[in-house]
Design a protein around this motif. Sequence first.
Motif, short mmCIF file in Angstrom:
data_model
loop_
_atom_site.label_atom_id
_atom_site.label_comp_id
_atom_site.label_asym_id
_atom_site.label_seq_id
_atom_site.Cartn_x
_atom_site.Cartn_y
_atom_site.Cartn_z
N ARG A 1 52.45 70.17 52.14
CA ARG A 1 51.40 70.31 51.13
C ARG A 1 50.02 70.21 51.80
O ARG A 1 49.90 69.67 52.89
N ASN B 1 51.76 76.04 49.74
CA ASN B 1 51.88 75.32 51.01
C ASN B 1 51.81 76.27 52.20
O ASN B 1 51.14 75.99 53.20
N ARG C 1 51.60 65.82 52.68
CA ARG C 1 52.90 65.34 52.22
C ARG C 1 53.93 66.46 52.31
O ARG C 1 53.61 67.63 52.11
N HIS D 1 57.19 68.81 51.28
CA HIS D 1 57.77 69.39 50.08
C HIS D 1 59.09 70.04 50.50
O HIS D 1 59.13 70.82 51.44
N ARG E 1 54.87 76.18 44.47
CA ARG E 1 54.39 75.20 45.46
C ARG E 1 54.62 75.70 46.88
O ARG E 1 53.77 75.54 47.74
N LYS E 2 55.77 76.33 47.16
CA LYS E 2 56.05 76.86 48.51
C LYS E 2 54.97 77.83 48.95
O LYS E 2 54.48 77.77 50.07
#
Length: 166
Positions: free
Chosen positions: A41, A73, A45, A47, A69-70
Motif C-alpha cells: 500500500r 498499490n 503496509r 496487502h 486496491r491491487k
Amino acid sequence: MREPEGVLDARYSSEGTSAHGWSEAEKVLSESELFWISTVRPDGRPHVTPLLAVWHGGALHFGTGPGERKAANLAGNPHVVLTTGTNSWTEGYDVTVEGEAVRVTDDGRLRELAAAWEAKYGPFWHYEVDGGCFRHGPGRALVFAVRPRRVIGFGKGEPFSQTKWE
C-alpha cells in the motif's frame, strides 16, 4: 530461453535431498488454480488477496479492476510476490514468484491471454479484449505480467526441500 538451474538451500531441506528441476515449478505455476498476491500500500503496509493467474510465455499473468486496491498499490509500487501451492504441511509443493508487475496493453497479446484464461478456467472466464483491457460483462480488468526475478519452491513432507531459481 535457457531453463533456470535450481539451487538447493540446505538450511531448509532434508539431508540428502537435491534441488528440484525448473519443470516442477513450471508445472505448479501452470496447473494451480488459485494464487495469493502480495502488494504494498502507499503507506507501506502489505496487502494480500487471492486471485486467478495464468502462466504463459515465461510470465505469470493476472488481472484486477482499475478501482481495486491491487491496482492502486501497483500504481505506486510494481513489486509483487505471487504464491501458490497447498495448505498441507506434509505434502505438496509451494511456489513463490517475486518480480515486477508490468501492465499488458497490446490487444493481440491480450487476446492470447484471454484464450489461455478460458482454456484454463473454463467458459465463465471468457474475456473480450477492448482498448488494452479485458472485459467481462460490464466490468473491465487491467492485465499484468510478472516475469520472475526469483522463484522459490518448497517441497513439503519428507523429504523437505527449498529450491531457488534466479
